[in-house]
Write a protein that holds these residues in place. Structure first.
Motif, PDB file in Angstrom:
ATOM      1  N   VAL A  90    -104.567 -59.618 -53.221  1.00  0.00           N
ATOM      2  CA  VAL A  90    -104.872 -59.585 -51.785  1.00  0.00           C
ATOM      3  C   VAL A  90    -103.622 -59.839 -50.951  1.00  0.00           C
ATOM      4  O   VAL A  90    -103.705 -59.939 -49.718  1.00  0.00           O
ATOM      5  CB  VAL A  90    -105.967 -60.624 -51.426  1.00  0.00           C
ATOM      6  N   ARG A  91    -102.477 -59.920 -51.597  1.00  0.00           N
ATOM      7  CA  ARG A  91    -101.248 -60.278 -50.880  1.00  0.00           C
ATOM      8  C   ARG A  91    -100.899 -59.288 -49.777  1.00  0.00           C
ATOM      9  O   ARG A  91    -100.308 -59.671 -48.767  1.00  0.00           O
ATOM     10  CB  ARG A  91    -100.071 -60.367 -51.854  1.00  0.00           C
ATOM     11  N   GLY A  92    -101.247 -58.029 -49.954  1.00  0.00           N
ATOM     12  CA  GLY A  92    -100.829 -57.028 -48.996  1.00  0.00           C
ATOM     13  C   GLY A  92    -101.569 -57.063 -47.683  1.00  0.00           C
ATOM     14  O   GLY A  92    -101.069 -56.536 -46.685  1.00  0.00           O
ATOM     15  N   HIS A  93    -102.762 -57.674 -47.652  1.00  0.00           N
ATOM     16  CA  HIS A  93    -103.528 -57.605 -46.407  1.00  0.00           C
ATOM     17  C   HIS A  93    -104.098 -58.942 -45.941  1.00  0.00           C
ATOM     18  O   HIS A  93    -104.382 -59.105 -44.756  1.00  0.00           O
ATOM     19  CB  HIS A  93    -104.656 -56.573 -46.529  1.00  0.00           C
ATOM     20  N   VAL A  94    -104.289 -59.900 -46.836  1.00  0.00           N
ATOM     21  CA  VAL A  94    -104.782 -61.213 -46.410  1.00  0.00           C
ATOM     22  C   VAL A  94    -103.575 -62.055 -45.992  1.00  0.00           C
ATOM     23  O   VAL A  94    -102.752 -62.439 -46.809  1.00  0.00           O
ATOM     24  CB  VAL A  94    -105.578 -61.898 -47.532  1.00  0.00           C
ATOM     25  N   THR A  95    -103.462 -62.321 -44.705  1.00  0.00           N
ATOM     26  CA  THR A  95    -102.299 -62.988 -44.131  1.00  0.00           C
ATOM     27  C   THR A  95    -102.565 -64.476 -43.917  1.00  0.00           C
ATOM     28  O   THR A  95    -103.697 -64.962 -44.088  1.00  0.00           O
ATOM     29  CB  THR A  95    -101.936 -62.347 -42.786  1.00  0.00           C
ATOM     30  N   ASP A  96    -101.515 -65.187 -43.512  1.00  0.00           N
ATOM     31  CA  ASP A  96    -101.676 -66.606 -43.188  1.00  0.00           C
ATOM     32  C   ASP A  96    -102.733 -66.807 -42.108  1.00  0.00           C
ATOM     33  O   ASP A  96    -103.460 -67.810 -42.108  1.00  0.00           O
ATOM     34  CB  ASP A  96    -100.341 -67.197 -42.720  1.00  0.00           C
TER      35      ASP A  96
END
Length: 338
Positions: A90-96
């Protein structure tokens, strides 16, 4: 979520991803438990249509190439409370901004780990028997092989396999290797010797794993600390004829050092990932006899996409019923995930 009301949901991913993973049966299953916005999927979250859809969306079902869920996007989605991803990372779309909002996140990484593990085990067994080399020689000779002269190092009886990282995929590989007559070594700084033994492996330092392994399979995520982790010294420690399998990320391995070792005929490699993902046409690994390059096919493909979709539907059902996710992604675990 009250079971008396279906959450409002939408699909966010590239249209190509949706065509691959979200078939009519999946759409119907999602529509049973959510009020699902009909396609087309949201592949751009800045358009007027996207903002209109996001305005009352509570749950996003995401997929490959989902645009980042930035603070600006979340401002247009004030009711968004959950993201269910139909793929692995999910690194590409789930942000801080998602974590700061407290959005629940789930991933189908567990479902995607199985085909990667199956590919890895297949390659361990095939390279142990030197199937590719013998097939090449058979095609050239078109005559029976002189099998009594087979070198003693060919075969899978008592072969030593080293697993780099007890990641989700690494653990599935060790599970699938249990029926075979193999010795399994593991390196993972977050695993105890007792836990490694329970996984069917011997916990060893990384240099020892490379020195002892007939086959080494890389399953560590690409992080700042793991970029180039498999460097020149470790590759030099591989015994002659050993095999390095990489289904993780290309940049985890020092590709120049591995290329030198493979083209010199000292070691072999099975690479489903490289850095870059498609090597330049003139790269020596393309024609190296000791290298097998595959185009990132270890993960879910074809009928295996059904497993990803089923996992996502199951997670949506659980969340809609107020049960929580079976495969949650937690912010504090992100540094250890792919």
């Amino acid at each position: 979520m009250s079971p008396s009301r279906r959450p409002r949901a939408a699909l966010a991913m590239s249209r190509r991803a949706a065509e691959a993973v979200i078939d009519p049966a999946t759409l119907a299953a999602l529509a049973e438990v959510t009020t699902l916005r009909p396609p087309p999927v949201l592949d751009d979250l800045t358009t007027d249509r996207a903002r209109a859809v996001l305005a009352d969306t509570e749950l996003l079902v995401t997929g490959w190439d989902c645009p980042p869920l930035t603070a600006e996007v979340l401002a247009a989605a004030p009711q968004l409370r959950a993201v269910v991803h139909t793929a692995g990372s999910v690194r590409g779309h789930v942000t801080d901004a998602c974590w700061e909002r407290g959005i629940d996140v789930s991933s189908a990484a567990a479902a995607n780990a199985l085909p990667v593990a199956e590919y890895t085990v297949a390659m361990i067994l095939l390279t142990g028997k030197r199937v590719l080399e013998s097939a090449r020689a058979f095609r050239a000779a078109r005559a029976a092989a002189d099998w009594p002269r087979t070198p003693r190092e060919v075969g899978n009886h008592g072969r030593t396999v080293g697993i780099v990282s007890a990641s989700m995929t690494g653990r599935r590989v060790m599970e699938l290797l249990r029926p075979y007559d193999l010795r399994v070594l593991l390196h993972d700084p977050y695993v105890s010797p007792e836990e490694a033994a329970a996984l069917g492996a011997e916990l060893v330092p990384l240099p020892e794993l490379f020195a002892r392994g007939d086959t080494v399979s890389v399953h560590t995520p690409l992080l700042p600390a793991t970029r180039g982790l498999i460097g020149r010294e470790l590759i030099a420690a591989l015994r002659p004829g050993a095999v390095l399998i990489n289904t993780a990320r290309g940049a985890v391995v020092d590709q120049a050092a591995l290329t030198e070792a493979v083209t010199a005929g000292r070691v072999r490699a099975v690479l489903d990932v490289t850095d870059p993902d498609v090597l330049p046409p003139e790269h020596p690994l393309w024609d190296a006899e000791g290298a097998l390059l595959t185009p990132h096919v270890a993960g879910s493909l074809g009928n295996e996409w059904r497993r990803l979709a089923d996992c996502a539907v199951g997670e949506v059902r659980r969340w809609a019923a107020g049960e929580g996710f079976a495969h949650p992604v937690r912010r504090d675990r992100l540094p250890y995930l792919a």
